[in-house]
Design a protein around this motif. Structure first.
Motif, PDB file in Angstrom:
ATOM      1  N   LYS A  86       0.758  -1.190  -0.066  1.00 48.68           N
ATOM      2  CA  LYS A  86      -0.041   0.029  -0.099  1.00 48.68           C
ATOM      3  C   LYS A  86       0.814   1.149  -0.122  1.00 48.68           C
ATOM      4  N   ALA A  87       1.904   1.258   0.855  1.00 48.83           N
ATOM      5  CA  ALA A  87       2.625   2.255   0.920  1.00 48.83           C
ATOM      6  C   ALA A  87       3.589   2.805  -0.415  1.00 48.83           C
ATOM      7  N   THR A  88       4.178   1.551  -1.125  1.00 51.20           N
ATOM      8  CA  THR A  88       4.790   1.590  -2.270  1.00 51.20           C
ATOM      9  C   THR A  88       3.792   2.239  -3.562  1.00 51.20           C
ATOM     10  N   GLN A  89       2.419   1.730  -3.281  1.00 46.51           N
ATOM     11  CA  GLN A  89       1.642   2.355  -4.357  1.00 46.51           C
ATOM     12  C   GLN A  89       1.455   3.844  -4.360  1.00 46.51           C
ATOM     13  N   SER A  90       1.181   4.139  -3.043  1.00 49.52           N
ATOM     14  CA  SER A  90       1.098   5.729  -2.588  1.00 49.52           C
ATOM     15  C   SER A  90       2.463   6.586  -3.142  1.00 49.52           C
ATOM     16  N   PHE A  91       3.515   5.937  -2.992  1.00 52.31           N
ATOM     17  CA  PHE A  91       4.929   6.369  -3.360  1.00 52.31           C
ATOM     18  C   PHE A  91       4.942   6.641  -4.780  1.00 52.31           C
ATOM     19  N   THR A  92       4.387   5.362  -5.683  1.00 50.85           N
ATOM     20  CA  THR A  92       4.677   5.634  -7.095  1.00 50.85           C
ATOM     21  C   THR A  92       3.474   6.395  -7.556  1.00 50.85           C
ATOM     22  N   ASP A  93       2.234   6.607  -7.018  1.00 49.30           N
ATOM     23  CA  ASP A  93       1.284   7.348  -7.334  1.00 49.30           C
ATOM     24  C   ASP A  93       1.680   8.878  -7.255  1.00 49.30           C
ATOM     25  N   GLN A  94       2.748   9.038  -6.507  1.00 53.25           N
ATOM     26  CA  GLN A  94       3.167  10.552  -6.363  1.00 53.25           C
ATOM     27  C   GLN A  94       4.106  10.824  -7.414  1.00 53.25           C
ATOM     28  N   GLY A  95       4.352  10.016  -8.391  1.00 50.31           N
ATOM     29  CA  GLY A  95       5.300  10.032  -9.332  1.00 50.31           C
ATOM     30  C   GLY A  95       6.627   9.634  -9.175  1.00 50.31           C
ATOM     31  N   HIS A  96       7.028   9.106  -7.913  1.00 52.88           N
ATOM     32  CA  HIS A  96       8.256   8.623  -7.991  1.00 52.88           C
ATOM     33  C   HIS A  96       8.577   6.856  -8.351  1.00 52.88           C
ATOM     34  N   GLN A  97       9.755   7.034  -8.375  1.00 50.72           N
ATOM     35  CA  GLN A  97      10.036   5.406  -9.281  1.00 50.72           C
ATOM     36  C   GLN A  97      10.481   4.444  -7.983  1.00 50.72           C
ATOM     37  N   ILE A  98      10.503   3.345  -7.943  1.00 46.59           N
ATOM     38  CA  ILE A  98      10.668   2.445  -7.254  1.00 46.59           C
ATOM     39  C   ILE A  98      12.050   2.137  -6.854  1.00 46.59           C
ATOM     40  N   SER A  99      12.879   2.291  -8.139  1.00 52.68           N
ATOM     41  CA  SER A  99      14.355   2.240  -8.008  1.00 52.68           C
ATOM     42  C   SER A  99      14.867   3.385  -7.430  1.00 52.68           C
ATOM     43  N   ASP A 100      14.287   4.495  -6.901  1.00 55.22           N
ATOM     44  CA  ASP A 100      14.630   5.526  -6.256  1.00 55.22           C
ATOM     45  C   ASP A 100      14.735   5.147  -4.706  1.00 55.22           C
ATOM     46  N   ILE A 101      14.251   4.017  -4.319  1.00 49.15           N
ATOM     47  CA  ILE A 101      14.324   3.479  -3.010  1.00 49.15           C
ATOM     48  C   ILE A 101      15.621   2.625  -3.024  1.00 49.15           C
ATOM     49  N   LYS A 102      16.374   3.098  -2.175  1.00 56.05           N
ATOM     50  CA  LYS A 102      18.061   2.563  -2.016  1.00 56.05           C
ATOM     51  C   LYS A 102      18.041   1.482  -1.157  1.00 56.05           C
ATOM     52  N   ALA A 103      17.269   1.317  -0.168  1.00 61.82           N
ATOM     53  CA  ALA A 103      17.502   0.245   0.912  1.00 61.82           C
ATOM     54  C   ALA A 103      15.956   0.260   1.650  1.00 61.82           C
ATOM     55  N   VAL A 104      15.918  -0.775   2.345  1.00 61.01           N
ATOM     56  CA  VAL A 104      15.007  -0.896   3.493  1.00 61.01           C
ATOM     57  C   VAL A 104      15.443  -1.361   4.795  1.00 61.01           C
ATOM     58  N   GLY A 105      14.986  -0.528   5.820  1.00 59.75           N
ATOM     59  CA  GLY A 105      15.409  -1.097   7.171  1.00 59.75           C
ATOM     60  C   GLY A 105      14.201  -1.640   8.212  1.00 59.75           C
ATOM     61  N   ILE A 106      14.595  -2.459   9.036  1.00 58.31           N
ATOM     62  CA  ILE A 106      13.332  -3.144   9.804  1.00 58.31           C
ATOM     63  C   ILE A 106      13.361  -2.661  11.300  1.00 58.31           C
ATOM     64  N   THR A 107      12.503  -2.296  11.964  1.00 60.31           N
ATOM     65  CA  THR A 107      12.636  -2.296  13.322  1.00 60.31           C
ATOM     66  C   THR A 107      11.330  -2.885  14.026  1.00 60.31           C
ATOM     67  N   ASN A 108      11.539  -3.395  15.232  1.00 61.00           N
ATOM     68  CA  ASN A 108      10.534  -4.464  15.603  1.00 61.00           C
ATOM     69  C   ASN A 108      10.493  -4.453  17.137  1.00 61.00           C
ATOM     70  N   GLN A 109       9.063  -4.827  17.450  1.00 61.36           N
ATOM     71  CA  GLN A 109       8.899  -5.132  18.829  1.00 61.36           C
ATOM     72  C   GLN A 109      10.051  -6.380  19.412  1.00 61.36           C
ATOM     73  N   ARG A 110      10.390  -5.955  20.501  1.00 64.63           N
ATOM     74  CA  ARG A 110      11.616  -6.888  20.936  1.00 64.63           C
ATOM     75  C   ARG A 110      11.149  -7.918  22.100  1.00 64.63           C
ATOM     76  N   GLU A 111      11.832  -8.880  22.338  1.00 62.27           N
ATOM     77  CA  GLU A 111      11.726  -9.918  23.222  1.00 62.27           C
ATOM     78  C   GLU A 111      10.509 -10.695  22.818  1.00 62.27           C
ATOM     79  N   THR A 112       9.763 -10.407  21.794  1.00 62.09           N
ATOM     80  CA  THR A 112       8.502 -11.393  21.583  1.00 62.09           C
ATOM     81  C   THR A 112       9.313 -12.461  20.708  1.00 62.09           C
ATOM     82  N   THR A 113       8.949 -13.663  21.178  1.00 64.06           N
ATOM     83  CA  THR A 113       9.434 -15.068  20.749  1.00 64.06           C
ATOM     84  C   THR A 113       8.739 -15.787  19.728  1.00 64.06           C
ATOM     85  N   VAL A 114       9.466 -16.176  18.776  1.00 64.78           N
ATOM     86  CA  VAL A 114       8.702 -17.182  17.698  1.00 64.78           C
ATOM     87  C   VAL A 114       9.647 -18.124  17.673  1.00 64.78           C
ATOM     88  N   VAL A 115       9.011 -19.360  17.529  1.00 59.07           N
ATOM     89  CA  VAL A 115       9.601 -20.748  17.201  1.00 59.07           C
ATOM     90  C   VAL A 115       9.291 -21.218  15.910  1.00 59.07           C
TER      91      VAL A 115
END
Length: 549
Positions: free
Chosen positions: A94-123
């Motif tokens: 959804k956010a990428t669609q909004s980004f391109t609707d503004q006239g930007h190119q996906i190739s202009d996105i140089k990288a992606v970062g992640i931040t997350n809730q901590r300690e939450t445990t997945v197995v």
């Protein structure tokens, strides 16, 4: 009903530039930096968002989705790992669609970062990549009985100095041990050597990289420091810690610990609109907020008012093991020749979730942002003190057997008094944490940078300044957690090369809340809070497992 004055109802902060000793000078090449974009996955406790920032740290497109909170029993809090992943995928789309609707190119996105809730445990199953149980969320308190058992074991007293965390229901370690003891499928996978453990960052990175096929299994140092499995001094898994929890590394797959900013370690997205774009940064959410607030100098601090409330204080390149109830943690590690930077942390389990409690459980308000209006309908708390110990009390108290308790209710008490007391509970706990940080570090904080949902409330932030007795500094753009992940990713791909380049990011239109009550009045309020904390102890008997009779 006694109304407060307009000034009391909506305190007005002062623009920072009006009180700054030095004029603000912009050194950013804004024209150039606005041509570069970085995506940021922000996977929180109650919602997921994806924000695309430009090179000067301003959001240009975003999307947010709330996901299901599961409370199977009293004190239990779970998430569906698949739903978390789906929410990330949908937010990116959804956010990428909004980004391109503004006239930007996906190739202009140089990288992606992640931040997350901590300690939450997945197995999950190493062979299939499928989750073996719901994720156990960080505020979950089902492990109270287990924690008591662990505290009585030989060697328990030595853990804190190795990993910086006290034994409590908070870290990932006790959640994993509970799963091994209570879920047959998890135990069977462990016995057969096909159990993979991770925090939410690891789960997302594994799947966004294509899951089992590419088998990317990593975590960054900030998230690893929340598990109780990592030695804070070596930034590697520690055999003494694993042995204490009776974990056999040959049966349990642990993610590799890597720096928070790296052009290669986190792989790339293998599907969706951003397919092929590198994931170059990863930070636990509170570390990301410190980075987003430019807390790069020892002595700088930030407080994030989210579901919980988390105050991080940069202590530099050597860990400080707290003797006053705080956590020692990795603040960030930007790799290369840089050393890890450490922080003291005070963790408050309930902040925004207290507001949600008034809204969802008691029906006091229809939307979270209306809490300030309700609190401002009275001039003070009317003698009410609300110890919001829904998950016990975290730093600096660490009282596992506390329960949420409201003191001072009379026939005079209105909803507005309880609303004020709910906001004040977070402010009082922040004061207790700051006092502990001053004792541990030997330094008193000059001002406190703030962010997160509750920081939008002028009344709450004015209350915070009054209780701690120092100015509160609020940015205009409060998505500092997402920004921190974007900064880590941008650093890895050379959008910025030095910390000095970041000092101007998100500095425009900041507001300062100055204390406006006397020190004696503030001290009196905090003393009453301390009495309430002592009175809320002991609600969990030794033979109770979930806190229910």
């Amino acid at each position: 009903m006694e109304k407060s004055s307009a000034q009391d109802a909506d305190p007005q902060p002062i623009p920072k530039e009006q009180i700054s000793d030095t004029p603000q000078a912009t050194t950013l090449d804004e024209k150039k930096l606005k041509q570069f974009f970085i995506g940021s996955i922000d996977q929180g406790t109650t919602s997921t968002r994806f924000i695309i920032f430009d090179g000067v740290g301003q959001p240009v497109a975003q999307h947010q989705i709330e996901f299901t909170q599961m409370y199977p029993q009293s004190g239990w809090h779970e998430h569906d790992p698949r739903e978390i992943l789906t929410s990330v995928e949908q937010c990116i789309e959804k956010a990428t669609q909004s980004f391109t609707d503004q006239g930007h190119q996906i190739s202009d996105i140089k990288a992606v970062g992640i931040t997350n809730q901590r300690e939450t445990t997945v197995v999950w199953d190493t062979n299939t990549g499928e989750p073996l149980h719901n994720a156990i969320a960080w505020p979950d308190t089902r492990t109270k009985g287990l924690v008591r058992e662990l505290k009585s074991k030989d060697g328990a007293d030595a853990l804190h100095d190795i990993c910086g965390l006290p034994l409590s229901t908070y870290p990932s370690s006790v959640k994993l041990i509970w799963l091994l003891k209570n879920v047959d499928g998890v135990r069977k996978a462990y016995d057969e050597g096909r159990l993979t453990f991770g925090t939410v960052d690891t789960w997302l990175l594994y799947n966004l990289n294509g899951g089992k096929e590419r088998d990317v299994l990593v975590t960054d140092a900030t998230n690893a420091s929340r598990t109780m499995f990592m030695n804070l001094h070596t930034v590697q898994y520690d055999d003494k810690l694993l042995e204490f929890f009776q974990l056999d590394r040959s049966k349990l797959r642990l993610p590799e610990i890597v720096p928070s900013s790296s052009p290669e370690s986190f792989g790339s997205l293998t599907y969706g609109p951003l397919k092929g774009i590198r994931i170059a940064g990863c930070l636990g959410d509170q570390s990301a907020a410190l980075v987003g607030q430019q807390g790069f100098s020892p002595g700088s601090a930030k407080n994030t008012y989210g579901t919980g409330c988390f105050l991080l204080y940069n202590v530099g390149e050597k860990p400080v093991i707290s003797t006053h109830g705080l956590l020692a943690t990795i603040a960030y590690h930007f790799g290369g020749n840089r050393k890890p930077v450490y922080a003291l942390e005070g963790s408050i389990a309930v902040a925004g979730s207290g507001v949600k409690f008034l809204m969802n459980n008691l029906g006091f308000i229809t939307h979270s942002h209306k809490i300030s209006d309700l609190a401002a309908s009275v001039k003070d708390n009317g003698g009410c003190v609300f110890v919001t110990a829904f998950s016990g009390l975290f730093a600096p108290y660490w009282i596992d057997d506390a329960k949420g308790t409201i003191f001072g209710i009379t026939q005079h008490t209105e909803r507005g008094h309880i609303a004020r007391a709910t906001l004040e509970a977070t402010c009082f706990q922040t004061k207790a944490i700051l006092d502990a940080m001053e004792l541990d570090s030997g330094h008193k904080l000059a001002e406190l940078a703030v962010d997160g949902g509750m920081s939008n409330s002028n009344l709450c932030m004015q209350t915070q300044a009054n209780i701690i007795g120092i100015p509160v500094d609020r940015p205009a753009m409060r998505e500092t957690t997402s920004l921190g992940a974007a900064i880590a990713a941008g650093f890895a791909v050379d959008i910025w090369k030095e910390f000095d380049e970041l000092k101007e990011i998100n500095q425009k239109d900041r507001m300062i809340f100055e204390p406006n009550i006397s020190k004696d009045e503030s001290t009196k309020m905090f003393k009453k809070w301390g009495r309430a904390v002592e009175m809320c102890r002991g609600w969990l008997d030794a033979d109770e497992t979930n806190g229910d009779f």
